[in-house]
Design an enzyme around this catalytic site. Structure first.
Site, mmCIF file in Angstrom:
data_model
loop_
_atom_site.group_PDB
_atom_site.id
_atom_site.type_symbol
_atom_site.label_atom_id
_atom_site.label_comp_id
_atom_site.label_asym_id
_atom_site.label_seq_id
_atom_site.Cartn_x
_atom_site.Cartn_y
_atom_site.Cartn_z
ATOM 1 N N ARG A 236 -9.235 -0.891 5.172
ATOM 2 C CA ARG A 236 -9.172 0.071 4.059
ATOM 3 C C ARG A 236 -10.265 1.119 4.124
ATOM 4 O O ARG A 236 -10.034 2.289 3.829
ATOM 5 C CB ARG A 236 -9.250 -0.684 2.717
ATOM 6 C CG ARG A 236 -7.957 -1.345 2.349
ATOM 7 C CD ARG A 236 -8.141 -2.376 1.263
ATOM 8 N NE ARG A 236 -8.797 -3.579 1.753
ATOM 9 C CZ ARG A 236 -9.070 -4.643 1.001
ATOM 10 N NH1 ARG A 236 -8.752 -4.635 -0.281
ATOM 11 N NH2 ARG A 236 -9.643 -5.697 1.518
ATOM 12 N N SER B 147 -14.314 -4.638 5.351
ATOM 13 C CA SER B 147 -14.787 -3.839 4.207
ATOM 14 C C SER B 147 -14.467 -4.513 2.877
ATOM 15 O O SER B 147 -15.203 -4.308 1.901
ATOM 16 C CB SER B 147 -14.253 -2.411 4.263
ATOM 17 O OG SER B 147 -12.849 -2.355 4.286
ATOM 18 N N GLY B 148 -13.391 -5.266 2.787
ATOM 19 C CA GLY B 148 -13.164 -6.162 1.653
ATOM 20 C C GLY B 148 -12.822 -5.532 0.312
ATOM 21 O O GLY B 148 -12.822 -6.216 -0.697
ATOM 22 N N GLY B 149 -12.581 -4.211 0.277
ATOM 23 C CA GLY B 149 -12.272 -3.560 -0.997
ATOM 24 C C GLY B 149 -13.414 -2.704 -1.517
ATOM 25 O O GLY B 149 -13.311 -2.115 -2.588
ATOM 26 N N LYS C 273 -16.461 -11.734 12.287
ATOM 27 C CA LYS C 273 -16.080 -10.685 11.318
ATOM 28 C C LYS C 273 -16.295 -11.219 9.905
ATOM 29 O O LYS C 273 -15.383 -11.813 9.315
ATOM 30 C CB LYS C 273 -14.614 -10.282 11.549
ATOM 31 C CG LYS C 273 -14.093 -9.262 10.552
ATOM 32 C CD LYS C 273 -12.788 -8.625 11.015
ATOM 33 C CE LYS C 273 -12.213 -7.733 9.924
ATOM 34 N NZ LYS C 273 -11.125 -6.871 10.400
ATOM 35 N N ARG D 139 0.835 -1.215 0.000
ATOM 36 C CA ARG D 139 0.000 0.000 0.000
ATOM 37 C C ARG D 139 0.865 1.260 0.000
ATOM 38 O O ARG D 139 0.538 2.244 -0.658
ATOM 39 C CB ARG D 139 -0.977 -0.032 1.183
ATOM 40 C CG ARG D 139 -1.995 -1.142 0.948
ATOM 41 C CD ARG D 139 -3.115 -1.249 1.950
ATOM 42 N NE ARG D 139 -3.863 -2.464 1.609
ATOM 43 C CZ ARG D 139 -4.656 -3.122 2.419
ATOM 44 N NH1 ARG D 139 -4.863 -2.679 3.634
ATOM 45 N NH2 ARG D 139 -5.282 -4.213 2.014
ATOM 46 N N GLU E 187 -12.782 -14.470 11.562
ATOM 47 C CA GLU E 187 -12.965 -13.801 10.259
ATOM 48 C C GLU E 187 -12.881 -14.783 9.100
ATOM 49 O O GLU E 187 -11.789 -15.071 8.611
ATOM 50 C CB GLU E 187 -11.910 -12.690 10.085
ATOM 51 C CG GLU E 187 -12.073 -11.942 8.768
ATOM 52 C CD GLU E 187 -11.052 -10.830 8.546
ATOM 53 O OE1 GLU E 187 -10.108 -10.698 9.367
ATOM 54 O OE2 GLU E 187 -11.181 -10.101 7.562
#
Ligand code: 13P
Length: 365
Positions: A319, A286-288, A219, A33, A177
């Site tokens: 993110r 949030s996964g993108g 999660k 990132r 998760e």
């Protein structure tokens, strides 16, 4: 093991409409990132970025717990104050990612198994002594041609349950998760079917490993179409670029509002069918998704269903909370204040979403 302490911690993690901040990117993920934004990929840059996050003024108003990484939990502010003390002074419960990553699952092309069980009991003991009170383990399930296989789902669910039982033995609340990934062109319906199968398997395994559901947090992913599912190309742009949050709530077309409602309805319905009422909280990854869509979808779920649900619907975003701040920071000391404001803004939007009070107008202030 003290069930009351575990239950109290699990409840505290989802109390007062707050949520979790995932800041537990492994060094390779954090470096990736940083590289996209031209930030140096060094221990000191990672430390400075994490200092920016934990010292954000008023963060504790919206964030109940922060998930750290092994490097980060041992780090300090420039003035020598441990991050753990900064967080606890702000009323934020420290947590720790304890899996060691998703590796190729033998004989299963395209599928992964999360590792980290060997030696976990001793690592958990150390993290508890350092001050962590909860932990996280992420399993990843991909959707594609003939996948996920039953064996991949079972292997990952078994590992999650073994991890969760060890956490509770050590006095740490396990954040469980199982992430069904958004990569691919699958439909929302395919995501729903796979996620339901995964969650049923995970809870079977949690029960068979004698995990106390009152002392854990789930999660999961929201039920979403894949990034390249044709009508959702605009989501793909936001996700693939990671730093380009192009889907703006303020510019939303009527069909995108329908998408928010559809995601909220289907996600809640699936969780209702699969997650036992004893679990105190569900904190989504949030996964993108874009930061704004993640807030809007969480908001729609709480607005429509909050009073009818047995568990809290919260957030545990990485993110969707951090990315706008990271883009502003760019590795420069002079941008720290503005980046902290962006981080706090997203945390406030998500707290509002827990109350069903998030609006597009919040993005314009
Ligand atoms: P995202 O919110 O960026 O998906 O990250 C959540 C997380 O903790 C992944 O393990």
């Amino acid at each position: 093991m003290n069930l009351q302490n575990l239950t109290d911690t699990a409840r505290a993690l989802v109390a007062n409409d707050k949520g979790l901040l995932a800041m537990d990117e492994s060094n390779p993920t954090c470096n990736k990132r940083f590289a996209k934004l031209g930030i140096p990929q060094t221990v000191d840059a990672r430390r400075a970025y994490r200092e920016l996050i934990v010292t954000t003024p008023s963060l504790g108003e919206c964030i109940s717990g922060a998930i750290l990484y092994d490097e980060t939990i041992r780090q300090q502010k420039k003035d020598g104050t441990p991050f753990l003390k900064v967080l606890t002074d702000a009323g934020i419960i420290p947590g720790i990612k304890v899996d060691t990553g998703a590796k190729d699952l033998a004989a299963h092309p395209g599928e992964k198994i999360t590792e980290g069980l060997d030696g976990l009991r001793d690592r958990l003991k150390e993290y508890f002594q350092m001050g962590a009170r909860f932990a996280k383990w992420r399993a990843v399930i991909a959707i594609g041609d003939d996948i996920p296989s039953r064996s991949c789902i079972e292997a990952n669910a078994h590992a999650l349950a073994r991890y969760a039982a060890l956490c509770q033995e050590a006095g740490l609340v396990p954040v469980v998760e199982p992430e069904v990934l958004m990569d691919g062109d699958h439909t929302l319906e395919q995501c729903r079917a796979v996620t339901e199968e995964v969650l049923r398997t995970v809870f079977n395994q949690l029960n068979s490993q004698r995990v106390m559901l009152e002392g854990m947090i789930l999660k999961p992913n929201m039920m979403l179409p894949g990034f390249t599912c044709p009508p959702h190309q605009e989501v793909e742009e936001a996700a693939i670029g990671e730093q380009q949050f192009q889907v703006r709530l303020t510019d939303r077309q009527p069909e995108e509002m329908e998408d928010v409602d559809e995601v909220a309805n289907i996600t809640v319905k699936s969780l209702w069918r699969t997650v036992p009422a004893a679990v105190p909280g569900i904190a989504f990854l949030s996964g993108g998704q874009s930061a704004e869509l993640a807030s809007a979808r969480l908001n729609a779920m709480n607005l429509r269903f909050k009073s009818q649900l047995p568990w809290a619907l919260a957030f545990s975003f990485a993110r969707a909370i951090q990315q706008p701040a990271l883009e502003i920071w760019q590795g420069k000391e002079s941008n720290v204040k503005a980046a902290q404001q962006a981080l706090l803004h997203r945390a406030r939007c998500n707290r509002a979403a827990r109350r069903g009070e998030y609006t597009a107008a919040m993005e314009r202030t």
